[in-house]
Design a protein around this motif. Structure first.
Motif, PDB file in Angstrom:
ATOM      1  N   LYS A   1       0.845  -1.204   0.000  1.00 20.13           N
ATOM      2  CA  LYS A   1       0.000   0.000   0.000  1.00 20.13           C
ATOM      3  C   LYS A   1       0.873   1.244   0.000  1.00 20.13           C
ATOM      4  N   ASN A   2       0.554   2.174  -0.915  1.00 21.82           N
ATOM      5  CA  ASN A   2       1.332   3.411  -0.975  1.00 21.82           C
ATOM      6  C   ASN A   2       0.470   4.669  -0.923  1.00 21.82           C
ATOM      7  N   GLY A   3      -0.832   4.520  -0.630  1.00 25.02           N
ATOM      8  CA  GLY A   3      -1.649   5.718  -0.587  1.00 25.02           C
ATOM      9  C   GLY A   3      -3.127   5.431  -0.464  1.00 25.02           C
ATOM     10  N   ALA A   4      -3.903   6.461  -0.765  1.00 22.33           N
ATOM     11  CA  ALA A   4      -5.360   6.375  -0.698  1.00 22.33           C
ATOM     12  C   ALA A   4      -5.965   7.022  -1.929  1.00 22.33           C
ATOM     13  N   ALA A   5      -7.013   6.408  -2.460  1.00 27.68           N
ATOM     14  CA  ALA A   5      -7.751   6.955  -3.598  1.00 27.68           C
ATOM     15  C   ALA A   5      -9.155   7.314  -3.134  1.00 27.68           C
ATOM     16  N   PHE A   6      -9.723   8.323  -3.769  1.00 32.33           N
ATOM     17  CA  PHE A   6     -11.046   8.817  -3.392  1.00 32.33           C
ATOM     18  C   PHE A   6     -11.906   8.963  -4.642  1.00 32.33           C
ATOM     19  N   GLN A   7     -13.198   8.684  -4.509  1.00 32.47           N
ATOM     20  CA  GLN A   7     -14.144   8.828  -5.617  1.00 32.47           C
ATOM     21  C   GLN A   7     -15.440   9.407  -5.088  1.00 32.47           C
ATOM     22  N   ARG A   8     -15.977  10.403  -5.811  1.00 28.00           N
ATOM     23  CA  ARG A   8     -17.247  11.014  -5.442  1.00 28.00           C
ATOM     24  C   ARG A   8     -17.961  11.456  -6.708  1.00 28.00           C
ATOM     25  N   SER A   9     -18.974  10.688  -7.077  1.00 24.21           N
ATOM     26  CA  SER A   9     -19.823  11.052  -8.229  1.00 24.21           C
ATOM     27  C   SER A   9     -19.011  11.439  -9.456  1.00 24.21           C
ATOM     28  N   GLY A  10     -18.036  10.609  -9.801  1.00 24.69           N
ATOM     29  CA  GLY A  10     -17.242  10.851 -11.001  1.00 24.69           C
ATOM     30  C   GLY A  10     -15.991  11.669 -10.764  1.00 24.69           C
ATOM     31  N   GLU A  11     -15.870  12.291  -9.587  1.00 19.93           N
ATOM     32  CA  GLU A  11     -14.643  12.998  -9.242  1.00 19.93           C
ATOM     33  C   GLU A  11     -13.652  11.994  -8.650  1.00 19.93           C
ATOM     34  N   HIS A  12     -12.401  12.094  -9.057  1.00 15.89           N
ATOM     35  CA  HIS A  12     -11.373  11.183  -8.555  1.00 15.89           C
ATOM     36  C   HIS A  12     -10.197  11.982  -8.000  1.00 15.89           C
ATOM     37  N   ALA A  13      -9.626  11.484  -6.927  1.00 14.49           N
ATOM     38  CA  ALA A  13      -8.446  12.103  -6.329  1.00 14.49           C
ATOM     39  C   ALA A  13      -7.623  10.999  -5.682  1.00 14.49           C
ATOM     40  N   SER A  14      -6.360  11.280  -5.453  1.00 13.27           N
ATOM     41  CA  SER A  14      -5.514  10.283  -4.785  1.00 13.27           C
ATOM     42  C   SER A  14      -4.440  10.980  -3.972  1.00 13.27           C
ATOM     43  N   ILE A  15      -3.986  10.284  -2.952  1.00  8.17           N
ATOM     44  CA  ILE A  15      -2.888  10.740  -2.102  1.00  8.17           C
ATOM     45  C   ILE A  15      -1.794   9.686  -2.160  1.00  8.17           C
ATOM     46  N   ASN A  16      -0.581  10.115  -2.472  1.00 11.41           N
ATOM     47  CA  ASN A  16       0.563   9.215  -2.486  1.00 11.41           C
ATOM     48  C   ASN A  16       1.339   9.432  -1.190  1.00 11.41           C
ATOM     49  N   PHE A  17       1.381   8.409  -0.335  1.00 10.65           N
ATOM     50  CA  PHE A  17       2.009   8.559   0.973  1.00 10.65           C
ATOM     51  C   PHE A  17       3.530   8.731   0.900  1.00 10.65           C
ATOM     52  N   THR A  18       4.142   8.391  -0.225  1.00  5.99           N
ATOM     53  CA  THR A  18       5.586   8.600  -0.339  1.00  5.99           C
ATOM     54  C   THR A  18       5.897  10.069  -0.596  1.00  5.99           C
ATOM     55  N   GLU A  19       4.884  10.834  -0.971  1.00  7.85           N
ATOM     56  CA  GLU A  19       5.046  12.284  -1.164  1.00  7.85           C
ATOM     57  C   GLU A  19       4.400  12.985   0.021  1.00  7.85           C
ATOM     58  N   LYS A  20       5.135  13.083   1.105  1.00  3.60           N
ATOM     59  CA  LYS A  20       4.582  13.592   2.353  1.00  3.60           C
ATOM     60  C   LYS A  20       5.583  14.498   3.042  1.00  3.60           C
ATOM     61  N   PHE A  21       5.067  15.306   3.950  1.00  4.40           N
ATOM     62  CA  PHE A  21       5.883  16.267   4.687  1.00  4.40           C
ATOM     63  C   PHE A  21       6.790  15.597   5.716  1.00  4.40           C
ATOM     64  N   SER A  22       6.264  14.627   6.436  1.00  6.44           N
ATOM     65  CA  SER A  22       6.972  14.032   7.573  1.00  6.44           C
ATOM     66  C   SER A  22       7.979  12.977   7.123  1.00  6.44           C
ATOM     67  N   GLN A  23       9.052  12.855   7.905  1.00  6.42           N
ATOM     68  CA  GLN A  23      10.033  11.811   7.666  1.00  6.42           C
ATOM     69  C   GLN A  23       9.466  10.462   8.122  1.00  6.42           C
ATOM     70  N   GLY A  24       9.929   9.383   7.500  1.00 11.01           N
ATOM     71  CA  GLY A  24       9.479   8.060   7.886  1.00 11.01           C
ATOM     72  C   GLY A  24       8.959   7.281   6.693  1.00 11.01           C
TER      73      GLY A  24
END
Length: 414
Positions: free
Chosen positions: A79-102
């Motif tokens: 797993k490297n992130g989260a995807a979101f869907q809302r009535s045809g809208e799509h978005a995603s978050i990539n956890f490797t592109e983050k502010f915090s170290q780790g």
């Protein structure tokens, strides 16, 4: 009744993730640790999507290698992130592109196997685990506590320890026995869920991410889709109880809601349920205090918010990581302020998660997630929180979660 009094340095109630990590850390400090688990492992549990922050705590306890080694055989999904869907809208978050170290990656796990994997590793490192042993009474002592325990043969016996950790999750053993429970300020919600052969053939579907899907009509209803590497998935729907038919059969109810969303209905058109579906209601919980004389509450035994951003296991492992060195110091005779050093730091991260969970349900955070002109730096800060780094106060969206989110919402909605 067996009146023989057995003594340990620490007794942990519950062999789930927080119990296994706390036990392993305390064994490493040289303490004699007993874990009492009411059920047998493997056993079904919900909460299959880990956050990358979890990997830090598993590594601290020396349990990370066991997870990596067992991931492929057990069908755990990278797993490297989260995807979101809302009535045809799509978005995603990539956890490797983050502010915090780790770490920026983790796994989506079948909890029955994941929990057993951790418990087995804890045993191998020296923790004693007794399955089908139930704590039925608690008696505070000057220098510890005494537990009355019932084993699988229904025989009762006593155990004393210098310190007790309650890692019983939704069982909430000490909150019930010590009258510590208090209502959550979150609205009551219900979840219907099951495991499926998902049958997904859409090549654009990213199995490396949890999918969080908003109901096409009611923004407060959402679905999770957590894929595993063997072609199965955990699928669920969450809503206030009034949204569900009374006495609804869980699988019928779940399938009905999946068909209400055109995107999910198409994506999962070939799904086949594996076993029975389940439901849970009123799972959000709180307590009067996380600590008391010679005891502390870990993870869900203390407070559980909501499953929407998969924070449960992260909070549980954070609590184990925080408490173990404090218990070690306490057992060595040092004065430890458990409120200052455990309750308050743990609560700070929980409150950060609470900000974003609350804003998800009222729709404000959904507008942020689906906003099309996202600032890369801000997105990395939000990514860090959703990756579990809710205790990183260098992140402005952690340190001032309410104010920063309110400002961001106003920009996205303007």
């Amino acid at each position: 009744m067996n009146t023989e009094n057995q003594h340990y340095d620490v007794v942990i109630i519950g062999a789930g993730p927080s119990g296994a990590v706390a036990a392993t850390l305390l064994v490493k400090h040289g303490w004699r640790v007993l874990v009492l688990e009411q059920q047998t492992f493997p056993r079904f549990s919900i909460g299959e999507s880990l956050l990358p922050q979890c990997m830090v705590y598993l590594e601290q306890a020396g349990l990370l290698d066991s997870l990596h080694e067992n991931a492929a055989p057990l069908g755990f999904q990278f797993k490297n992130g989260a995807a979101f869907q809302r009535s045809g809208e799509h978005a995603s978050i990539n956890f490797t592109e983050k502010f915090s170290q780790g770490p920026g990656t983790t796994y989506q796990v079948k909890r029955a196997d994941f929990d057993k994997c951790l418990a087995d590793a804890a045993q191998q490192q020296g923790a004693e685990i007794r399955y089908q042993h139930t704590v039925i009474a608690y008696n505070n002592l000057v220098d510890g506590a005494q537990l009355l325990v019932k084993n699988q043969q229904q025989n009762e016996y006593q155990v004393t320890a210098r310190f007790i950790l309650d890692a019983s999750g939704f069982g909430r053993v000490l909150p019930r026995l010590l009258d510590l429970e208090q209502p959550s300020d979150f609205p009551v919600r219900s979840a219907f869920f099951s495991h499926f052969k998902d049958g997904i053939v859409d090549e654009s579907f990213d199995r490396n991410k949890i999918l969080i899907n908003v109901h096409p009509i009611h923004k407060d209803i959402w679905y999770w889709l957590i894929p595993f590497s063997d072609g199965t998935a955990s699928i669920g729907v969450v809503a206030q109880p009034s949204r569900f038919a009374k006495n609804a059969e869980p699988l019928v109810c779940l399938n009905d809601f999946l068909e209400q969303d055109p995107f999910l209905a198409q994506l999962l058109s070939r799904r086949e349920a594996i076993g029975d579906a389940r439901s849970i209601s009123g799972y959000s919980a709180n307590v009067k205090s996380l600590v008391g004389n010679n005891f502390a509450l870990l993870g869900n035994a203390g407070e559980f918010l909501d499953p929407v951003f998969s924070s449960g296991v992260t909070i549980a492992l954070k609590s184990a990581s925080l408490i173990a060195p404090l218990v070690d110091r306490h057992l060595r005779g040092e004065n430890v302020d458990f409120v200052t050093d455990y309750s308050k730091p743990l609560q700070a991260g929980v409150d950060c998660f609470r900000t974003y969970v609350s804003a998800w349900y009222d729709g404000r955070f959904q507008d942020v997630i689906f906003y099309t002109e996202q600032n890369h730096q801000v997105k990395e800060m939000i990514s860090a929180i959703l990756a579990g780094y809710a205790w990183d106060t260098d992140n402005p969206f952690v340190k001032q979660s309410e104010r920063r989110l309110a400002t961001l919402v106003s920009l996205c909605q303007s």
